[in-house]
Design an enzyme around this catalytic site. Structure first.
Site, PDB file in Angstrom:
ATOM      1  N   CYS B  88       0.812  -1.224   0.000  1.00 12.53           N
ATOM      2  CA  CYS B  88       0.000   0.000   0.000  1.00 12.53           C
ATOM      3  C   CYS B  88       0.845   1.274   0.000  1.00 12.53           C
ATOM      4  O   CYS B  88       0.311   2.369  -0.138  1.00 12.53           O
ATOM      5  CB  CYS B  88      -0.961   0.000   1.189  1.00 12.53           C
ATOM      6  SG  CYS B  88      -2.191  -1.298   1.091  1.00 12.53           S
ATOM      7  N   HIS B 344      -9.243   4.043  -1.622  1.00 14.57           N
ATOM      8  CA  HIS B 344      -7.914   3.437  -1.524  1.00 14.57           C
ATOM      9  C   HIS B 344      -7.600   2.543  -2.721  1.00 14.57           C
ATOM     10  O   HIS B 344      -7.591   1.317  -2.598  1.00 14.57           O
ATOM     11  CB  HIS B 344      -7.811   2.648  -0.213  1.00 14.57           C
ATOM     12  CG  HIS B 344      -6.449   2.099   0.062  1.00 14.57           C
ATOM     13  ND1 HIS B 344      -5.276   2.640  -0.443  1.00 14.57           N
ATOM     14  CD2 HIS B 344      -6.054   1.029   0.814  1.00 14.57           C
ATOM     15  CE1 HIS B 344      -4.246   1.932  -0.030  1.00 14.57           C
ATOM     16  NE2 HIS B 344      -4.689   0.949   0.737  1.00 14.57           N
TER      17      HIS B 344
END
Lengths: 477, 398
Positions: B88, B344
């Site tokens: 991430c 996200h």
């Protein structure tokens, strides 16, 4: 030749006990609900005959490794992969140990035991069973999942064999086959009469004769019953008045198949006194019967397993856990679980045995890595093997994950802190609706790590379970 | 002697797509959207770009591996294009590549693009990936919320807090981000949600409920990075400089060594201290005007405030409840809605954070615009608390 004796007998049951009343209620409309009496042990999704056999075998003292290992089951997950071999790795036995898989008859474990007691070599025999039966059959609620293990060796031990006898008869009380994975039963009345008249009565009489004792000398019996009432009729014919522990175990945990004789023998040893004579039988297309004299105390594992657990009252979850209600878990369940054969050969021994390593600075870690995790390590180091399965451990962090796929949600996992300093991210098992707290003690359990549904393979590793199981309610309360 | 990254690279253009369920848009188009906005913002020509870094984390549901998909989507003819992946934290890694290239003097103009097309998985949440053939033999296949949820229990145990206080603190984190997301036109989730709804949401991973978890989105973001000298040669004088860009990667200490108590992210603490030193930030509580932190889950944002030194240890839940990190609080956080509501798309998130800080520094944040923005901080976290890639970046005017 050195006299071989039983050195220990251990029993294992999974956590859950299904209440037969639930099946009776749910299936009342069909008339197939059964008697509604008793409970059966139900394995977790990540337990199979091999994992349970390993758990039972952990009760044996293997500090001096046996010369051979036998795995016995009629429900072994693999037909061409030695489960005895995986078990030897899980128990961290030497690679030179002789391994053998015994299958295709419920009496296989007892047959192996007689051979071991007559032979001159030490042997570990572990049996596990997780048999499949269709809902609505007596077997689905009457069969239980569980395991037993016996260690044979040359010490004083817990029992010695006085005599044995065998009868072979192609009596089809049930059968399963490659084409029919679930049992096809014969009529109960026929089975009982044939089992008593053709199998048990002559086998028991012959075993008592071989042992040189009278029927009245038997303190306790371990006689698996293909149908209820078999033992009582056979006992009457033979003059036995000893209680049959298989009846108690069948009522509380179900018929454990190949594992039934060892589990019940463990229970018998827990309750016996030195000098008692025990009658132990394995049944299946005939019977093997042996007479034992008790020389030591049981290890208590079977008694503890029978007394502790958690009641399962959800019929749909019972169906799911027994493979009879495959739920559609959606795309998240499609994760590729392929196991690399070369990786397994390279690392499997450390994985199956949960073997970590102590580095040159004294720190223990799992898995071993070329450069240790110890902060002052500067390069590759050699390790001393450190088995982790019996090391005290506790929860460092944990969660109950409802997003990740597991066949029996939720998915418990977290960091486990071992007393020897090692720390491992692990799956948890046997939490049964209660997330363990940070700091709570844990014990290790050998379990299925992953089921590869595309290729029909399963891999094994260890999981962390709460250290104590709850007591089961006493019957009638 | 190395002197760090401070003021050696400036951002002259940024772009960010609408995040969300972009069912009708491919990854290629998302990259083009973000790049086109950034290029227009910079006033440069595509032909002036000398190198590119491409961030995409999940090649199996995005565009595959290698940097070729970016070079192809933007038709970057003959340029050195590099793909980076660090879970991430991928978006920040892409930016780091571009910044380092410019700061080294190797090129004057570099571009960083991050993209992810998560909604093509066909289900909610992140795909479950293999951890490698050896690790798969023993390592749990935990979900992202599962790995972060463990922070909560360990944090609560360490500080002797009541579960209710931690839960309410986390709920306020999400409440605040929903308030902010409603003011972000490009955000995935733009609906305010009340505290009771958050507190009573279905459990995802104990103790994280549905609203403690960020959205899973499609999107892309882009930054065009140049040397300060090159920017000035173009007549640009209102410049956003990279003051610090630090990454700390776990080496197994947390997950294998036994000293970590599971209640914080060590890499964030290391990266933060290095970033403050690199940027010359002496008192982050006074000098940081706005943060965009990796709020993949509410508990992550909460403990991150302690890891960044913005809350005292064991006090973050109460600081959150007191509104310290609200848009009108002392140190506003997730002013654009954060991962929680802006969304996200993994490979894009680090650049999206930079996009908001860049917008705030330039006074372009519209309804969300804060006053007197000095330093803006982004915190982009890959992996899980026990095995993380933590980045902390500081941006400010040149």
């Amino acid at each position: 030749m050195t006299e071989m004796r039983l050195q220990s007998v251990s029993g294992y049951l999974p956590l859950l006990r299904f209440d037969a009343k639930v099946a009776r209620s749910e299936l009342r409309w069909s008339g197939l609900g059964g008697s509604g009496r008793g409970h059966r042990a139900v394995a977790g999704w990540d337990e199979d005959p091999l994992t349970m056999a390993v758990e039972a075998a952990r009760g044996a003292d293997l500090s001096v490794p046996p010369e051979s290992v036998v795995f016995a089951s009629t429900s072994a997950p693999f037909s061409d992969r030695s489960q005895a071999g995986v078990m030897a790795e899980a128990l961290r036995l030497p690679t030179s140990v002789l391994t053998q898989d015994v299958a295709n008859t419920r009496r296989g474990a007892v047959t192996a035991l007689i051979r071991a007691l007559k032979g001159g070599a030490s042997e570990l025999i572990a049996s596990g069973e997780k048999r499949t039966a269709r809902p609505g059959t007596a077997q689905h609620v009457g069969w239980g999942d569980g395991a037993g293990a016996a260690l044979v060796g040359s010490g004083d031990g817990v029992a010695k064999m006085l005599g044995h006898a065998s009868i072979t008869a192609d009596l089809l009380d049930i059968y399963t086959s490659v084409e029919r994975a679930t049992p096809y039963p014969s009529e109960d009345r026929f089975v009982r009469d044939a089992a008593v008249g053709e199998v048990y009565t002559p086998a028991i009489r012959a075993a008592l004769d071989a042992a040189g004792i009278a029927a009245g000398d038997v303190a306790a019996a371990v006689v698996p019953e293909p149908v209820g009432g078999t033992y009582r009729a056979a006992a009457k014919a033979c003059g036995l008045d000893a209680p049959n522990l298989c009846e108690e175990v069948a009522a509380k945990a179900g018929d454990l198949g190949t594992a039934m004789p060892f589990f019940c023998l463990g229970l018998a040893l827990d309750r016996s006194k030195i000098g008692d004579r025990l009658l132990v039988a394995g049944f299946g297309n005939g019977a093997d019967v042996l007479v034992l004299e008790v020389t030591g105390r049981g290890d208590g594992t079977a008694s503890a397993a029978l007394a502790r657990g958690a009641i399962l009252t959800s019929y749909s979850r019972f169906l799911n856990l027994t493979g009879m209600l495959p739920l559609e878990y959606g795309p998240r369940a499609e994760v590729n679980q392929k196991v690399s054969a070369s990786t397994l050969l390279r690392h499997g021994r450390d994985m199956h045995g949960f073997v970590g390593g102590r580095d040159q600075g004294g720190n223990v870690q799992f898995p071993k890595t070329p450069v240790p995790v110890r902060p002052d390590a500067t390069g590759p180091e050699d390790y001393e093997d450190v088995p982790m399965t019996e090391i005290a451990a506790k929860v460092a962090s944990i969660t109950a994950d409802r997003l990740n796929f597991t066949p029996d949600p939720p998915f418990y996992f977290g960091l486990v802190q071992f007393e020897n300093g090692a720390r491992v991210m692990m799956e948890h098992c046997d939490c049964e609706g209660r997330t363990p707290e940070v700091g709570e003690p844990l014990r290790m359990q050998f379990r299925i790590k992953a089921l590869d549904r595309q290729r029909h393979f399963r891999s094994y590793f260890w999981k962390a379970a709460p250290i104590a199981r709850p007591d089961l309610p006493e019957e009638g309360k | 002697m190395a002197s760090g990254i401070k003021d050696k690279a400036v951002i002259v253009g940024m772009g960010c797509t609408q995040f969300g369920e972009r069912w009708d848009t491919s990854s290629d188009m998302l990259m083009v959207e973000a790049f086109t906005e950034a290029l227009e913002d910079s006033g440069l020509e595509k032909s002036q770009i000398e190198a590119a870094w491409f961030g995409s984390a999940l090649d199996d549901v995005n565009v595959g591996n290698s940097a070729i998909p970016l070079a192809t989507a933007l038709r970057l003819q003959g340029l050195p294009v590099t793909r980076v992946e660090n879970m991430c934290a991928t978006g920040t890694e892409a930016l780091r590549g571009a910044v380092y290239a410019v700061a080294s003097g190797a090129v004057d103009v570099a571009v960083a693009v991050g993209v992810e097309k998560l909604k093509d998985t066909g289900f909610g949440g992140l795909p479950i990936r293999t951890k490698g053939s050896v690790n798969d033999l023993w390592m749990p296949y935990g979900s992202a919320p599962g790995t972060f949820a463990q922070l909560a229990g360990a944090y609560q145990a360490k500080h002797g807090l009541k579960a209710e206080d931690v839960k309410r603190g986390m709920a306020h984190v999400s409440w605040k981000s929903h308030q902010n997301g409603a003011l972000s036109p490009k955000a995935h989730l733009r609906k305010p949600v009340d505290m009771e709804t958050i507190l009573n949401a279905p459990m995802i991973s104990d103790p994280l409920g549905l609203f403690d978890c960020c959205g899973v989105s499609d999107g892309a973001a882009c930054a065009i990075v140049v040397s300060p000298e090159f920017a000035k040669s173009l007549g640009k004088d209102d410049l956003v400089a990279v003051k610090a860009l630090q990454i700390s990667t776990s080496h197994g200490w947390e997950a294998q060594y036994g000293e970590w108590d599971g209640s914080y992210v060590k890499g964030t603490r290391i990266a933060a201290q290095k970033a403050y030193a690199e940027a010359g930030v002496r008192d982050p509580r006074e000098e940081i005007s706005v943060t965009e932190v990796h709020d993949c889950f509410s508990i992550t944002e909460m403990v991150t405030m302690e890891d960044l030194g913005l809350s005292d240890e064991g006090r973050a839940a109460f600081d959150c409840l007191d509104g310290r990190y609200d848009r009108d609080g002392a140190i506003p956080s997730q002013v654009d809605g954060g991962l929680k509501c802006f969304g996200h798309p993994v490979g894009a998130s680090g650049l999206r954070m930079a996009y908001e800080v860049y917008s705030q520094l330039l006074g372009r944040a519209g309804q969300r615009q804060l006053r007197d923005v000095n330093f803006g901080l982004t915190h982009n976290l890959g992996g899980q608390p026990a095995n993380s890639v933590s980045s902390v970046s500081v941006f400010g005017r040149l």
